[in-house]
Design an enzyme around this catalytic site. Sequence first.
Site, PDB file in Angstrom:
ATOM      1  N   LYS A   5      41.275  31.286  44.201  1.00 15.83           N
ATOM      2  CA  LYS A   5      39.878  31.236  44.662  1.00 15.83           C
ATOM      3  C   LYS A   5      39.253  29.882  44.330  1.00 15.83           C
ATOM      4  O   LYS A   5      38.665  29.231  45.191  1.00 15.83           O
ATOM      5  CB  LYS A   5      39.045  32.357  43.997  1.00 15.83           C
ATOM      6  CG  LYS A   5      39.579  33.763  44.255  1.00 15.83           C
ATOM      7  CD  LYS A   5      38.722  34.832  43.596  1.00 15.83           C
ATOM      8  CE  LYS A   5      38.679  34.808  42.077  1.00 15.83           C
ATOM      9  NZ  LYS A   5      39.971  35.132  41.420  1.00 15.83           N
ATOM     10  N   ARG A  47      31.845  41.014  41.937  1.00 13.26           N
ATOM     11  CA  ARG A  47      33.066  41.518  41.334  1.00 13.26           C
ATOM     12  C   ARG A  47      33.084  43.021  41.205  1.00 13.26           C
ATOM     13  O   ARG A  47      34.014  43.593  40.656  1.00 13.26           O
ATOM     14  CB  ARG A  47      33.175  40.937  39.949  1.00 13.26           C
ATOM     15  CG  ARG A  47      34.276  39.902  39.815  1.00 13.26           C
ATOM     16  CD  ARG A  47      34.217  39.432  38.388  1.00 13.26           C
ATOM     17  NE  ARG A  47      35.428  38.878  37.928  1.00 13.26           N
ATOM     18  CZ  ARG A  47      35.739  37.597  38.049  1.00 13.26           C
ATOM     19  NH1 ARG A  47      34.959  36.769  38.711  1.00 13.26           N
ATOM     20  NH2 ARG A  47      36.843  37.148  37.532  1.00 13.26           N
ATOM     21  N   ARG A  95      48.539  27.470  34.073  1.00 14.79           N
ATOM     22  CA  ARG A  95      47.329  26.777  34.523  1.00 14.79           C
ATOM     23  C   ARG A  95      46.796  25.893  33.399  1.00 14.79           C
ATOM     24  O   ARG A  95      46.846  26.238  32.235  1.00 14.79           O
ATOM     25  CB  ARG A  95      46.235  27.775  34.912  1.00 14.79           C
ATOM     26  CG  ARG A  95      44.885  27.068  35.128  1.00 14.79           C
ATOM     27  CD  ARG A  95      43.871  27.900  35.847  1.00 14.79           C
ATOM     28  NE  ARG A  95      43.604  29.160  35.188  1.00 14.79           N
ATOM     29  CZ  ARG A  95      42.863  30.121  35.718  1.00 14.79           C
ATOM     30  NH1 ARG A  95      42.344  29.965  36.921  1.00 14.79           N
ATOM     31  NH2 ARG A  95      42.667  31.236  35.069  1.00 14.79           N
ATOM     32  N   ARG A 142      42.956  28.036  29.261  1.00 12.04           N
ATOM     33  CA  ARG A 142      41.864  28.988  29.068  1.00 12.04           C
ATOM     34  C   ARG A 142      42.288  30.094  28.105  1.00 12.04           C
ATOM     35  O   ARG A 142      43.411  30.583  28.173  1.00 12.04           O
ATOM     36  CB  ARG A 142      41.445  29.584  30.419  1.00 12.04           C
ATOM     37  CG  ARG A 142      40.353  28.794  31.100  1.00 12.04           C
ATOM     38  CD  ARG A 142      40.133  29.195  32.534  1.00 12.04           C
ATOM     39  NE  ARG A 142      39.937  30.634  32.753  1.00 12.04           N
ATOM     40  CZ  ARG A 142      39.647  31.155  33.942  1.00 12.04           C
ATOM     41  NH1 ARG A 142      39.512  30.364  35.001  1.00 12.04           N
ATOM     42  NH2 ARG A 142      39.510  32.455  34.072  1.00 12.04           N
ATOM     43  N   ARG A 199      42.902  41.525  32.549  1.00  6.88           N
ATOM     44  CA  ARG A 199      42.102  41.049  33.689  1.00  6.88           C
ATOM     45  C   ARG A 199      42.588  41.671  34.991  1.00  6.88           C
ATOM     46  O   ARG A 199      41.790  41.986  35.869  1.00  6.88           O
ATOM     47  CB  ARG A 199      42.170  39.519  33.785  1.00  6.88           C
ATOM     48  CG  ARG A 199      41.329  38.828  32.697  1.00  6.88           C
ATOM     49  CD  ARG A 199      41.728  37.381  32.519  1.00  6.88           C
ATOM     50  NE  ARG A 199      41.481  36.565  33.686  1.00  6.88           N
ATOM     51  CZ  ARG A 199      42.096  35.406  33.929  1.00  6.88           C
ATOM     52  NH1 ARG A 199      43.018  34.950  33.092  1.00  6.88           N
ATOM     53  NH2 ARG A 199      41.806  34.717  35.008  1.00  6.88           N
TER      54      ARG A 199
END
Length: 215
Positions: free
Chosen positions: A13, A88, A128, A161, A172
Amino acid sequence: MLLVFLGPPGAGKGTQAARLSTKYGIPQVSTGDMLREAVAAETEVGLRAKSIMDSGQLVDDDTLAELVRDRLAQADADGGAILDGYPRNTAQATTLDEILSDADSRRVDRVLFLEVAEDVLVDRLSKRRACPGCNANFHLRFNPPSDGVHCDRCGTELIQREDDREAVVRDRLGVYRDSTEPLVDFYSERGLLARIDGEGDIDEVWDRVDATVRQ
Ligand code: AP5
Ligand code: MG
Ligand code: ZN
């Protein structure tokens, strides 16, 4: 043009929203980035949000409504915005409609749903690296920073992160399935949903996203 990106954690996203923002000159509104900035600045919202975000749960709907309402009221969003990470859950989707209709009877034009299999998501998130300076996202294998350590855009040292640790990623994904996935039907029933294959490399996905928006 008011676009919404929908998709699980790691679907791309943020990556694709940044490209659309550059192409169309309308802001990318990432609630995740806004909340991380609030955490870093230790604002009241940030202090409240930190532990919730680190554990992969959703921050409360009222906090998000205020953040998004204020952000969309800024002048650079007059011509539209690309929402990345909001709404969300169905309560947030209803609130978004209210926020938009309060502001010059705007509405959501299109929802871009990035579909990616779960094993691919885990792979993307575990490697990431994120830039705390400008919010750019890199991937050690698929989109590596040139020196492996710093942001190519602003030079800041990249970080992993807190919520990209494996145990949190699993939580998540669970939160996504329980709370966010129902939005697929919500927007499909309203005729706004565009399903986009989110697998393949970043340029391939971009071609599909771009073609969908131009339709
Ligand atoms: P948020 O920051 O929104 O996290 P998320 O939804 O879990 O999504 P991600 O940012 O992890 O994934 P992405 O889809 O943006 O993928 P990306 O482009 O980086 O939210 C974080 C937290 O904030 C939440 O858990 C919650 O606590 C809170 N929050 C935020 N919004 C909220 C809301 N509305 N309500 C309540 N709480 C809220 O890509 C991932 C990686 O893959 C990158 O490394 C990238 O380089 C790489 N990549 C991207 N595309 C490709 C590709 N095609 N091929 C290979 N690699 C790729
Ligand atoms: Mg993101
Ligand atoms: Zn940067």
